[in-house]
Write an enzyme that holds these catalytic residues in place. Structure first.
Site, PDB file in Angstrom:
ATOM      1  N   LEU A  13      56.262  26.037  25.126  1.00  0.00           N
ATOM      2  CA  LEU A  13      55.589  27.489  24.993  1.00  0.00           C
ATOM      3  C   LEU A  13      54.589  27.581  23.716  1.00  0.00           C
ATOM      4  O   LEU A  13      53.631  27.918  23.562  1.00  0.00           O
ATOM      5  CB  LEU A  13      56.432  28.653  24.958  1.00  0.00           C
ATOM      6  CG  LEU A  13      56.163  29.813  24.818  1.00  0.00           C
ATOM      7  CD1 LEU A  13      57.170  30.826  25.845  1.00  0.00           C
ATOM      8  CD2 LEU A  13      56.119  30.353  23.533  1.00  0.00           C
ATOM      9  N   SER A  15      57.719  30.032  28.761  1.00  0.00           N
ATOM     10  CA  SER A  15      58.984  30.790  28.561  1.00  0.00           C
ATOM     11  C   SER A  15      60.012  29.974  27.256  1.00  0.00           C
ATOM     12  O   SER A  15      59.854  28.718  27.293  1.00  0.00           O
ATOM     13  CB  SER A  15      59.926  31.052  29.769  1.00  0.00           C
ATOM     14  OG  SER A  15      61.416  31.249  29.353  1.00  0.00           O
ATOM     15  N   GLU A  43      58.277  24.982  28.487  1.00  0.00           N
ATOM     16  CA  GLU A  43      59.564  25.806  27.805  1.00  0.00           C
ATOM     17  C   GLU A  43      59.543  25.447  26.398  1.00  0.00           C
ATOM     18  O   GLU A  43      59.551  24.411  25.755  1.00  0.00           O
ATOM     19  CB  GLU A  43      60.782  24.915  28.446  1.00  0.00           C
ATOM     20  CG  GLU A  43      60.793  25.162  29.901  1.00  0.00           C
ATOM     21  CD  GLU A  43      61.988  24.259  30.666  1.00  0.00           C
ATOM     22  OE1 GLU A  43      62.913  24.779  31.320  1.00  0.00           O
ATOM     23  OE2 GLU A  43      62.555  23.259  29.973  1.00  0.00           O
ATOM     24  N   CYS A  44      59.980  26.538  25.888  1.00  0.00           N
ATOM     25  CA  CYS A  44      60.414  26.754  24.127  1.00  0.00           C
ATOM     26  C   CYS A  44      59.315  25.955  23.438  1.00  0.00           C
ATOM     27  O   CYS A  44      58.332  26.562  23.193  1.00  0.00           O
ATOM     28  CB  CYS A  44      61.676  26.130  24.399  1.00  0.00           C
ATOM     29  SG  CYS A  44      62.588  26.655  22.548  1.00  0.00           S
ATOM     30  N   GLY A  45      59.604  24.894  23.111  1.00  0.00           N
ATOM     31  CA  GLY A  45      58.572  24.032  22.347  1.00  0.00           C
ATOM     32  C   GLY A  45      57.117  24.139  22.966  1.00  0.00           C
ATOM     33  O   GLY A  45      56.165  24.049  22.412  1.00  0.00           O
TER      34      GLY A  45
END
Length: 460
Positions: free
Chosen positions: A332, A430, A328-330
């Site tokens: 990714l 994501s 997730e986020c970081g």
């Protein structure tokens, strides 16, 4: 004693985070068990709460989790002995949805029945503070605004004017008047500023903050307010399955954004969580059958991450071996070929995803998201959806020829669907931080994939 209090603000920047942390510090120092909660989707304030109280702070968000999950999370973790302190989000009534209250502190107040202590930034204000408090009291009579803390008061005369005006016109009692002290304000921050909680909440800072609260807030009055909160019906712990597989969870300065409920739900689904550090460890823990890379600040620690070839190599091997990976986020960003910082310097990352991330000066996304797995998404269940939040200053571009989106997402207030994220076989990545309480089948699906992995990770 047992009780609950919500520390809410009239608006963002009122000082509710600073005062919430100070109140938690004062209560903890007095020997009273404190269970912290945070209204809304934020990760940073809960980190402050946990640092002060030594207990995980749990998010309460009616839009993201659902009303039932908010009630259950609160009832399950509110202390039998001690006090639950809920820090609000933005202003008390700032939310979303048709009524404008979904995801707001006001919604949490209604769902829990907890009394509210309203933090008023009193700078450049005298008698008008009464009109402000009166408006908050009368906008929704179902919300019990039981107390007021006046923040950033300029002088004794200023305090007298404020107290007199509120006493004449309002039902809520002023339980504190905190003088201006810019040195005690926890700095406002956006994603990408810092995760160094210990660097902000130093022992000296916390002691000063606690002393300020003890001197200028009537803690006995606050406890009396909290004690009037309705008792919650007992909610049993989540039924827990036997731990049959290990899930590696990235946890260090670079990766620290996880909803505590997500971790609990994954454990309840039968996974043993094994923390590891992509920044400091000498490799991925052997024997794990899955990897969860949460959000954080990989751009701030990009140099250290880029030098740790041990973990990068292991994650690339695990991905090639079919180990399920959710990022997730970081996370990714870490899974791409690399991160380019704002100075244009490129740092090599794990290289599992065919793309790279770039830090930008302007925020690229902020808000609630509802996701539906794409047909290519092999980790999460088809036919369902889940909710989460997105907030980042980076942009990640994937090679078009090799890119398959992970989700169809809807942004809050927008009926259009957008393609987002990346998925390929055993990997889903994501920018959206999902909250598994919005649809626990997502966590169960991920856990099932982990348990069914062909073999646990073993370094080649």
């Amino acid at each position: 004693m047992r009780g609950t209090v919500i520390i809410a603000g009239t608006q963002s920047g009122s000082g509710k985070t600073t005062l919430s942390v100070g109140i938690m510090a004062a209560l903890t120092a007095a020997g009273l068990p404190v269970q912290p909660f945070k209204a809304g989707p934020d990760f940073i304030d809960p980190a402050y709460h946990a640092f002060i109280t030594g207990k995980p702070s749990r998010n309460l968000d009616g839009w993201m989790m659902g009303k039932k999950a908010v009630r259950e999370t609160f009832a399950r973790h509110a202390p039998v002995r001690g006090i639950a302190v809920i820090e609000g989000v933005m202003g008390l009534f700032d939310g979303t949805g048709r009524d404008g209250l979904e995801g707001s502190t006001a919604e949490v107040a209604k769902l829990t029945g907890a009394p509210v202590v309203l933090v008023v930034d009193a700078r450049s204000m005298a008698g008008s503070a009464a009109a402000l408090v009166k408006g908050f009291e009368t906008l929704d009579p179902k919300i019990n605004i039981a107390g007021v803390i006046l923040n950033r008061v300029g002088s004794a005369r200023h305090e007298e004017l404020l107290r007199s005006a509120i006493k004449r016109s309002c039902g809520a009692k002023v339980i504190g008047a905190v003088p201006r002290d810019e040195g005690l304000d926890i700095p406002s921050r956006h994603l990408g500023l810092t995760t160094d909680v210990a660097g902000i909440l130093t022992k000296k800072f916390v002691n000063r903050l606690r002393g300020m609260v003890e001197k200028h807030i009537d803690m006995k009055a606050l406890l009396n307010i909290a004690a009037k909160a309705p008792k919650q019906a007992a909610v049993p712990d989540r039924p827990s399955r036997k731990k049959t597989a290990k899930l590696a969870v990235a946890m260090d300065e670079a990766f620290c954004f996880y909803y505590q409920d997500n971790l609990d739900i994954l454990e309840a689904a039968g996974l043993e969580l094994v923390p590891f550090s992509p920044l400091k460890d000498g490799g991925l823990p052997e024997g794990v059958r899955g990897i969860y890379l949460g959000g954080g600040y990989p751009e701030m620690y990009a140099l250290g991450l880029s030098f740790n070839d041990f973990v990068k190599t292991d994650i690339a091997q695990a991905a090639g071996d079919g180990v399920p990976i959710y990022a997730e986020c970081g996370g990714l960003m870490y899974m791409t070929r690399g991160i380019t910082d704002k100075d244009g310097v490129f740092f090599q990352m794990a290289g599992v995803l065919p793309g790279q991330s770039t830090m930008l000066d302007r925020r690229q996304a902020l808000g609630y998201r509802e996701v539906t797995p794409s047909p290519a998404n092999a980790i999460f269940p088809q036919g369902g959806n889940a909710r989460g939040h997105e907030f980042h200053y980076s942009e990640t571009v994937f090679d078009k020829a090799r890119s398959r989106h992970a989700w169809l997402i809807k942004k809050n207030g927008d009926d259009r669907e957008y393609k987002e994220g990346f998925t390929a076989g055993n990997v889903t990545a994501s920018y959206v931080h999902l909250h598994f309480a919005s649809n626990a089948s997502f966590a169960r699906s991920f856990a099932k994939r982990v348990k069914e992995a062909q073999a646990p990770f073993k370094r080649a």
